[in-house]
Design a protein around this motif. Sequence first.
Motif, PDB file in Angstrom:
ATOM      1  N   GLY A   1      -1.462  -3.455  -6.965  1.00 51.61           N
ATOM      2  CA  GLY A   1      -0.447  -3.904  -6.368  1.00 51.61           C
ATOM      3  C   GLY A   1       0.233  -5.050  -6.799  1.00 51.61           C
ATOM      4  N   ALA A   2      -0.747  -5.803  -7.532  1.00 48.80           N
ATOM      5  CA  ALA A   2      -0.075  -7.145  -8.390  1.00 48.80           C
ATOM      6  C   ALA A   2       0.374  -6.819  -9.693  1.00 48.80           C
ATOM      7  N   ALA A   3       1.386  -7.737 -10.159  1.00 44.95           N
ATOM      8  CA  ALA A   3       1.935  -7.641 -11.324  1.00 44.95           C
ATOM      9  C   ALA A   3       2.014  -8.940 -11.931  1.00 44.95           C
TER      10      ALA A   3
ATOM     11  N   VAL B   1      10.973   5.981  -5.925  1.00 45.46           N
ATOM     12  CA  VAL B   1       9.875   4.861  -5.728  1.00 45.46           C
ATOM     13  C   VAL B   1      10.110   4.080  -7.121  1.00 45.46           C
ATOM     14  N   PHE B   2      10.186   4.644  -8.269  1.00 46.76           N
ATOM     15  CA  PHE B   2      10.556   3.978  -9.530  1.00 46.76           C
ATOM     16  C   PHE B   2      11.984   3.062  -9.606  1.00 46.76           C
ATOM     17  N   GLU B   3      12.558   3.875  -9.144  1.00 52.52           N
ATOM     18  CA  GLU B   3      14.186   2.894  -9.161  1.00 52.52           C
ATOM     19  C   GLU B   3      13.916   1.908  -8.321  1.00 52.52           C
ATOM     20  N   ARG B   4      13.325   1.877  -7.242  1.00 51.83           N
ATOM     21  CA  ARG B   4      13.215   0.676  -6.260  1.00 51.83           C
ATOM     22  C   ARG B   4      12.278  -0.328  -6.964  1.00 51.83           C
ATOM     23  N   VAL B   5      11.189  -0.195  -7.665  1.00 48.42           N
ATOM     24  CA  VAL B   5      10.470  -1.107  -8.248  1.00 48.42           C
ATOM     25  C   VAL B   5      11.235  -1.736  -9.720  1.00 48.42           C
ATOM     26  N   THR B   6      12.166  -0.957 -10.126  1.00 49.45           N
ATOM     27  CA  THR B   6      12.841  -1.369 -11.461  1.00 49.45           C
ATOM     28  C   THR B   6      13.903  -2.462 -11.041  1.00 49.45           C
ATOM     29  N   GLU B   7      14.405  -2.467  -9.801  1.00 47.55           N
ATOM     30  CA  GLU B   7      15.507  -3.266  -9.272  1.00 47.55           C
ATOM     31  C   GLU B   7      14.900  -4.364  -8.285  1.00 47.55           C
ATOM     32  N   ASP B   8      13.567  -4.599  -8.309  1.00 45.14           N
ATOM     33  CA  ASP B   8      12.963  -5.310  -7.216  1.00 45.14           C
ATOM     34  C   ASP B   8      13.730  -6.703  -7.311  1.00 45.14           C
TER      35      ASP B   8
ATOM     36  N   ILE C   1       4.150  -5.996 -15.912  1.00 38.38           N
ATOM     37  CA  ILE C   1       3.340  -4.830 -15.974  1.00 38.38           C
ATOM     38  C   ILE C   1       2.523  -5.015 -14.463  1.00 38.38           C
ATOM     39  N   ALA C   2       2.658  -3.705 -13.783  1.00 39.73           N
ATOM     40  CA  ALA C   2       2.271  -3.757 -12.599  1.00 39.73           C
ATOM     41  C   ALA C   2       0.658  -3.058 -12.590  1.00 39.73           C
ATOM     42  N   ALA C   3      -0.183  -3.412 -11.692  1.00 34.09           N
ATOM     43  CA  ALA C   3      -1.397  -2.616 -11.798  1.00 34.09           C
ATOM     44  C   ALA C   3      -1.383  -1.588 -10.559  1.00 34.09           C
ATOM     45  N   VAL C   4      -1.440  -0.289 -10.812  1.00 31.66           N
ATOM     46  CA  VAL C   4      -1.699   0.721  -9.862  1.00 31.66           C
ATOM     47  C   VAL C   4      -3.042   0.804  -9.458  1.00 31.66           C
ATOM     48  N   ASP C   5      -4.085   0.716 -10.534  1.00 31.60           N
ATOM     49  CA  ASP C   5      -5.215   0.499 -10.145  1.00 31.60           C
ATOM     50  C   ASP C   5      -5.889  -0.901 -10.330  1.00 31.60           C
ATOM     51  N   ALA C   6      -6.706  -1.384  -9.763  1.00 34.20           N
ATOM     52  CA  ALA C   6      -7.143  -3.024  -9.862  1.00 34.20           C
ATOM     53  C   ALA C   6      -7.595  -3.041 -11.429  1.00 34.20           C
ATOM     54  N   PHE C   7      -6.873  -4.213 -12.125  1.00 39.36           N
ATOM     55  CA  PHE C   7      -7.389  -4.549 -13.261  1.00 39.36           C
ATOM     56  C   PHE C   7      -8.775  -5.480 -13.396  1.00 39.36           C
ATOM     57  N   THR C   8      -9.671  -4.985 -14.231  1.00 36.12           N
ATOM     58  CA  THR C   8     -10.900  -5.656 -14.224  1.00 36.12           C
ATOM     59  C   THR C   8     -11.071  -5.896 -15.672  1.00 36.12           C
TER      60      THR C   8
ATOM     61  N   ALA D   1       0.844  -1.171   0.109  1.00 39.28           N
ATOM     62  CA  ALA D   1       0.106  -0.140  -0.081  1.00 39.28           C
ATOM     63  C   ALA D   1       1.001   1.326   0.060  1.00 39.28           C
ATOM     64  N   ASP D   2       1.945   0.990   0.749  1.00 33.93           N
ATOM     65  CA  ASP D   2       2.848   2.245   0.784  1.00 33.93           C
ATOM     66  C   ASP D   2       3.482   2.848  -0.618  1.00 33.93           C
ATOM     67  N   THR D   3       3.798   1.588  -1.094  1.00 34.70           N
ATOM     68  CA  THR D   3       4.604   1.826  -2.470  1.00 34.70           C
ATOM     69  C   THR D   3       3.677   2.251  -3.472  1.00 34.70           C
ATOM     70  N   LEU D   4       2.282   1.757  -3.362  1.00 37.66           N
ATOM     71  CA  LEU D   4       1.313   2.268  -4.230  1.00 37.66           C
ATOM     72  C   LEU D   4       0.982   3.875  -4.253  1.00 37.66           C
ATOM     73  N   ALA D   5       1.152   4.077  -2.952  1.00 35.24           N
ATOM     74  CA  ALA D   5       0.636   5.608  -2.463  1.00 35.24           C
ATOM     75  C   ALA D   5       1.921   6.359  -3.246  1.00 35.24           C
ATOM     76  N   SER D   6       3.107   5.999  -2.950  1.00 46.79           N
ATOM     77  CA  SER D   6       4.323   6.769  -3.441  1.00 46.79           C
ATOM     78  C   SER D   6       4.019   6.676  -4.765  1.00 46.79           C
ATOM     79  N   ILE D   7       3.761   5.631  -5.842  1.00 45.81           N
ATOM     80  CA  ILE D   7       3.798   5.527  -7.069  1.00 45.81           C
ATOM     81  C   ILE D   7       2.804   6.624  -7.635  1.00 45.81           C
ATOM     82  N   ARG D   8       1.424   6.778  -6.819  1.00 45.07           N
ATOM     83  CA  ARG D   8       0.527   7.634  -7.378  1.00 45.07           C
ATOM     84  C   ARG D   8       1.055   9.070  -7.147  1.00 45.07           C
ATOM     85  N   ARG D   9       1.558   9.322  -5.996  1.00 44.36           N
ATOM     86  CA  ARG D   9       2.072  10.851  -5.838  1.00 44.36           C
ATOM     87  C   ARG D   9       3.176  11.082  -6.933  1.00 44.36           C
TER      88      ARG D   9
END
Length: 272
Positions: free
Chosen positions: A175-177, A66-73, A128-135, A26-34
């Motif tokens: 949050g899923a990818a 935050v984008f650096e961190r998710v790139t080298e997850d 591909i990571a979902a920032v919003d839920a994928f439906t 949740a914290d990572t998603l919030a940072s991504i949205r900001r």
Amino acid sequence: MIFDLDAHTEALHRDGYTVIEDFCDADTLASIRRGLAPHMEQHRGRNDFEGFATERVYTLVARGKVFERVTEDARVLALLDRFLQPGYLLSASQAICIYPGETAQAVHTDDGFYRLKRPRPPASMSLIAAVDAFTTENGCTEVIPGSHLWRDEEVAALKPSDLPGLLKPMVMPAGAAIVFQATLLHRGGANRSKAPRQAFTNQYCEPWGRTQENFFLGVPQELVKTMSPRLQRLLGYDIWPPFMGHVTASHPLKTLEDGYVAPVLVDRVVES
């Protein structure tokens, strides 16, 4: 949630894709949205593939820590280690926001531009990571399971009328990818909802491949200096043995040293 590397690897071999349900908390998603907010509502795609009702933010890796961190997850890199050669590169990094009214994208692969005969191992891998839920209503990614194993002739024979029975919608929580071999056939779905669908993607390629985005020009060197050594290597500041990627016979990391002057400029000064 425990990350089962072997199970994800098996799914990638069998189906061509796997899903990391807890990729972003949740914290990572919030940072991504900001981090994305200042870049949104500025322009739309220039063609049907980009999407006339789709907004893309390129060079995402350079737009916030935050984008650096998710790139080298670490989980993603562990999977890449199973499929790509050591020294693999970041090929593309972008946010993708599909707005209401967007039509379905053409079915495609992410590494078809390498023009290598199929079937074959992937020249690149995608996330591909979902920032919003994928439906199914808001344009979730759709894949054709097993198509990473298809021959060129099978891909060429695919007809639009075949798609409903083949495409699988990747319904995922925020949050899923999904991680997939770039030989997998897939597309962004149509957004029939009343809200935008935000996501981001990172793609990684073999160390011998030309990257989609030119990060040497797109990411200022002063910013690269602040990045982790692992991320610097993903951006191309490394040598693929024996000497691919050198800078005038020197390691590219030398260009990040304070006071570095390109040898070409030194030689020109002496000559003049």
